[in-house]
Scaffold this motif. Structure first.
Motif, PDB file in Angstrom:
ATOM      1  N   PHE A 123      69.054   7.991  10.700  1.00  0.00           N
ATOM      2  CA  PHE A 123      69.625   9.600  10.350  1.00  0.00           C
ATOM      3  C   PHE A 123      70.862   9.004   9.522  1.00  0.00           C
ATOM      4  O   PHE A 123      71.412   7.989  10.610  1.00  0.00           O
ATOM      5  CB  PHE A 123      69.625  11.153  10.846  1.00  0.00           C
ATOM      6  CG  PHE A 123      70.475  11.475  10.600  1.00  0.00           C
ATOM      7  CD1 PHE A 123      70.010  12.807   9.577  1.00  0.00           C
ATOM      8  CD2 PHE A 123      72.128  11.720  10.612  1.00  0.00           C
ATOM      9  CE1 PHE A 123      71.298  13.498   9.511  1.00  0.00           C
ATOM     10  CE2 PHE A 123      72.526  12.874  10.757  1.00  0.00           C
ATOM     11  CZ  PHE A 123      72.582  13.601   9.300  1.00  0.00           C
ATOM     12  N   VAL A 124      71.007   9.212   8.594  1.00  0.00           N
ATOM     13  CA  VAL A 124      72.643   8.691   7.885  1.00  0.00           C
ATOM     14  C   VAL A 124      73.194   9.850   7.338  1.00  0.00           C
ATOM     15  O   VAL A 124      72.769  10.408   6.493  1.00  0.00           O
ATOM     16  CB  VAL A 124      72.555   7.493   6.910  1.00  0.00           C
ATOM     17  CG1 VAL A 124      74.104   7.072   7.031  1.00  0.00           C
ATOM     18  CG2 VAL A 124      71.309   6.538   7.043  1.00  0.00           C
ATOM     19  N   PRO A 125      74.664   9.859   8.871  1.00  0.00           N
ATOM     20  CA  PRO A 125      75.380  11.030   7.489  1.00  0.00           C
ATOM     21  C   PRO A 125      76.092  11.197   6.576  1.00  0.00           C
ATOM     22  O   PRO A 125      77.281  11.361   6.407  1.00  0.00           O
ATOM     23  CB  PRO A 125      76.698  11.012   9.328  1.00  0.00           C
ATOM     24  CG  PRO A 125      76.720   9.862   9.113  1.00  0.00           C
ATOM     25  CD  PRO A 125      75.405   8.981   9.116  1.00  0.00           C
ATOM     26  N   ALA A 126      75.199  10.848   5.593  1.00  0.00           N
ATOM     27  CA  ALA A 126      76.520  10.743   4.301  1.00  0.00           C
ATOM     28  C   ALA A 126      75.108  11.525   3.155  1.00  0.00           C
ATOM     29  O   ALA A 126      73.764  11.719   3.118  1.00  0.00           O
ATOM     30  CB  ALA A 126      76.975   9.666   4.185  1.00  0.00           C
ATOM     31  N   ALA A 127      75.197  11.797   2.146  1.00  0.00           N
ATOM     32  CA  ALA A 127      74.564  12.346   0.837  1.00  0.00           C
ATOM     33  C   ALA A 127      73.167  11.411   0.912  1.00  0.00           C
ATOM     34  O   ALA A 127      74.230  10.476   0.763  1.00  0.00           O
ATOM     35  CB  ALA A 127      74.746  12.787  -0.332  1.00  0.00           C
TER      36      ALA A 127
END
Length: 245
Positions: free
Chosen positions: A84-88
């Protein structure tokens, strides 16, 4: 010739049993592929991010030659890792499709340049610079130190997927495909990095050319583990890079 036909028949009988074993996700009965030069299943790594080979038919016979029996496999290598990457998705895509930045996250690619086509678009060619340490599957005759490779972009859908295939010495695409798939998730993006090799590449054929069956089987097992480990490291570093931007 009769012996060759008999050997082929025995292997096909074994392959008919491949699917859903209690001792392996690939075979309904214990399947010893070592006599044919390759293992029947591969290790799994599940620590941290996911890195695994899907539970599917592991090997399939495509063709053989009359000089040396040559077995081709549906997938010689197949692996993926996700995080999971906390960016759009759009931001993640801009990062992972910027191959010259690969040195920021790849365990081996140190960077490179676009040498043909429009950067990061289908058909574009990237010449990468690489470095491999001496202790990576240290017993095998793999390329070490510095070397270059060329890859051709095969899919480029912003926010969704970016893929490329490695080229051979003549500039032809090989069945060696790397890529990133992106899916929108609450608060960010689920990023999946994957690799597939069908028919062995020039490099793999060269590495294994002088190996016996047992050595080839050992190499394939150890290289699969290396690939899975590299994929996992890559997505972890990408998440760190994007989080720090």
């Amino acid at each position: 010739m009769a012996g060759l036909v008999k050997a082929l028949g025995l292997m096909l009988d074994d392959l008919d049993r491949v699917a859903g074993a209690p001792n392996s996700p690939y075979s309904a009965e214990p399947f010893d592929a070592a006599p044919y030069g390759f293992p029947s299943c591969f290790p799994h790594l599940d620590a941290g991010t996911k890195a695994s080979r899907p539970p599917e038919k592991a090997v399939s016979l495509l063709h053989m030659t009359n000089a040396n029996t040559t077995f081709e496999y549906k997938e010689l290598f197949l692996a993926s890792a996700e995080i999971f990457v906390p960016a759009a998705p759009a931001e993640v895509y801009r990062t992972v499709s910027d191959l010259p930045r690969s040195g920021e996250w790849s365990p081996e690619c140190t960077g490179g340049t676009w040498v043909a086509g429009r950067a990061a678009e289908v058909g574009a060619v990237f010449r990468g610079t690489n470095h491999r340490a001496a202790d990576v599957v240290g017993w095998a005759p793999v390329v070490r130190g510095e070397w270059t490779t060329e890859a051709e972009v095969t899919a480029a859908e912003p926010g969704r997927t970016f893929r490329w295939a490695m080229r051979d010495g003549a500039g032809r695409k090989q069945e060696s495909s790397w890529g990133f798939d992106l899916a929108e998730a609450p608060g960010g993006t689920l990023l999946t990095h994957h690799f597939r090799m069908g028919r062995a590449t020039e490099g793999i054929e060269h590495i294994t050319a002088d190996m016996g069956r047992a050595e080839r089987a050992q190499f394939i097992r150890e290289w699969q583990v290396k690939i899975e480990r590299d994929l996992r490291k890559t997505v972890e570093r990408i998440a760190e890079v994007i989080s720090g931007q």
